[in-house]
Scaffold this motif. Structure first.
Motif, PDB file in Angstrom:
ATOM      1  N   SER A 199      -5.535   0.299  -9.547  1.00  0.00           N
ATOM      2  CA  SER A 199      -6.889   1.258 -10.079  1.00  0.00           C
ATOM      3  C   SER A 199      -6.434   2.261 -10.564  1.00  0.00           C
ATOM      4  N   ALA A 200      -6.023   3.087 -11.363  1.00  0.00           N
ATOM      5  CA  ALA A 200      -4.760   4.301 -11.683  1.00  0.00           C
ATOM      6  C   ALA A 200      -5.979   4.895 -12.707  1.00  0.00           C
ATOM      7  N   SER A 201      -5.914   6.142 -13.049  1.00  0.00           N
ATOM      8  CA  SER A 201      -6.463   6.471 -14.215  1.00  0.00           C
ATOM      9  C   SER A 201      -6.110   6.664 -15.413  1.00  0.00           C
ATOM     10  N   ASP A 202      -4.798   6.132 -15.201  1.00  0.00           N
ATOM     11  CA  ASP A 202      -3.768   6.298 -16.672  1.00  0.00           C
ATOM     12  C   ASP A 202      -3.528   4.661 -16.157  1.00  0.00           C
ATOM     13  N   PRO A 203      -4.425   3.472 -17.143  1.00  0.00           N
ATOM     14  CA  PRO A 203      -3.478   2.401 -17.359  1.00  0.00           C
ATOM     15  C   PRO A 203      -1.874   1.812 -16.817  1.00  0.00           C
ATOM     16  N   ALA A 204      -1.107   2.738 -18.152  1.00  0.00           N
ATOM     17  CA  ALA A 204      -0.175   2.819 -17.833  1.00  0.00           C
ATOM     18  C   ALA A 204       1.093   2.834 -16.865  1.00  0.00           C
ATOM     19  N   LEU A 205      -0.053   3.889 -15.831  1.00  0.00           N
ATOM     20  CA  LEU A 205       0.841   3.730 -14.634  1.00  0.00           C
ATOM     21  C   LEU A 205       0.580   2.093 -13.408  1.00  0.00           C
ATOM     22  N   ARG A 206      -0.508   1.325 -13.719  1.00  0.00           N
ATOM     23  CA  ARG A 206      -0.957   0.789 -12.642  1.00  0.00           C
ATOM     24  C   ARG A 206       0.075  -0.005 -12.393  1.00  0.00           C
TER      25      ARG A 206
ATOM     26  N   VAL B 128     -10.777   6.259  -5.317  1.00  0.00           N
ATOM     27  CA  VAL B 128     -10.302   5.167  -5.106  1.00  0.00           C
ATOM     28  C   VAL B 128      -9.613   4.244  -4.092  1.00  0.00           C
ATOM     29  N   GLY B 129      -8.866   3.390  -3.838  1.00  0.00           N
ATOM     30  CA  GLY B 129      -8.140   3.302  -2.395  1.00  0.00           C
ATOM     31  C   GLY B 129      -9.408   2.559  -1.674  1.00  0.00           C
ATOM     32  N   PHE B 130      -8.358   2.508  -0.491  1.00  0.00           N
ATOM     33  CA  PHE B 130      -8.677   2.359   0.810  1.00  0.00           C
ATOM     34  C   PHE B 130      -9.035   3.949   1.680  1.00  0.00           C
ATOM     35  N   SER B 131      -9.952   3.813   2.409  1.00  0.00           N
ATOM     36  CA  SER B 131     -10.318   4.801   3.942  1.00  0.00           C
ATOM     37  C   SER B 131      -9.376   3.853   5.401  1.00  0.00           C
TER      38      SER B 131
END
Length: 280
Positions: A70-77, A209-212
């Protein structure tokens, strides 16, 4: 399983009128540093190298935002899930017996299965297994940053020697065969309040985004080739670190047998298949 910042571990040395042998066979003069002392990367002077170290720390602690699915930059997913490196390498790789990074840079390249394994290959092993994703470019900024951070956190650690507390806490073989039904009962009483009854973890509140709290099985978890999917690895991690708020390796909450049983339960649950088994 919950959270806590455990105190750093001080390595035992003798102070005499000469050189003293330490742990795995290396020799230092006097008192060595506390390898597990907290390191604030943002107190470093503003240099290009230190900025790379700081980015490496962010990649470890903010993995989902920067290189997760779910990274903000799709190129870095690059990752295939939204786990963070620090959810296995606790305290950003700075907690003993929680897969720390202290000796990592100094330990590579190393021999594994009669082959030379480089640090970039080891990192990409995590990317394809624990993160259920694809390798980072070996010459890319993200790989450079992770290596720079690992070099920084292990600064001055001796080459070819694993500092005490590296890896996971060794466990004796279980006195009884690990039992998933016993493990399920322990999980319900000690782990489900944080990880959920179905092992789904707890997601961060939007827009984060992500999990606590990370999921332990299911589609959002590590895949079947990850180290933590193996019972021996999971048991060592659980014994030294879980439940998070009440445990460190000096004060385990679960007995060794309980750790084996919980690991048997967790590792028996469904999770993504290893990359070679995933459909293309």
């Amino acid at each position: 399983m919950s959270r806590r910042n455990a105190g750093g571990m001080v390595l035992l040395v003798g102070l005499a009128a000469g050189l003293i042998g330490i742990g795995g066979g290396y020799i230092l003069w006097g008192w060595p540093p506390n390898w597990y002392a907290a390191r604030d990367v943002f107190r470093l002077p503003a240099t290009p190298e230190n900025q790379l170290i700081q980015y490496g720390w962010q990649l470890v602690t903010e993995t989902p935002r920067l290189i997760g699915k779910s990274a903000s930059d799709p190129a870095l997913r690059y990752a295939g899930n939204d786990l963070a490196c620090t959810q296995c390498h606790l305290k950003a790789g700075g907690k003993p017996f929680a897969a720390p990074f202290i000796s990592t840079f100094a330990s590579f390249p190393m021999m594994a299965n009669d082959e030379v394994l480089t640090l970039t290959e080891r990192i990409n092993g995590c990317m394809t297994r624990s993160m259920n994703g694809q390798p980072l470019p070996e010459s890319g900024r993200e790989m450079d940053a992770l290596i720079a951070y690992m070099r920084f956190i292990g600064k001055d650690s001796p080459e070819g020697v694993r500092i005490a507390g590296m890896g996971l806490l060794p466990l004796a073989p279980p006195q009884q065969k690990p039992d998933r039904e016993r493990g399920e009962k322990i999980f319900s009483g000690s782990c489900a309040s944080c990880h959920g009854t179905n092992g789904q973890g707890q997601r961060r509140l939007p827009p984060e985004v992500g999990f606590s709290v990370p999921p332990l099985w299911g589609a959002d978890s590590f895949n079947s080739e990850a180290g933590m999917s193996h019972m021996e690895t999971a048991a060592g991690f659980i014994r030294a670190n879980m439940p998070y708020l009440t445990t460190d390796y000096r004060n385990p909450s679960l007995s060794e047998q309980e750790a084996w049983d919980v690991a048997a339960y967790i590792t028996s649950q469904p999770r993504p298949s290893k990359p070679s088994e995933q459909p293309h």
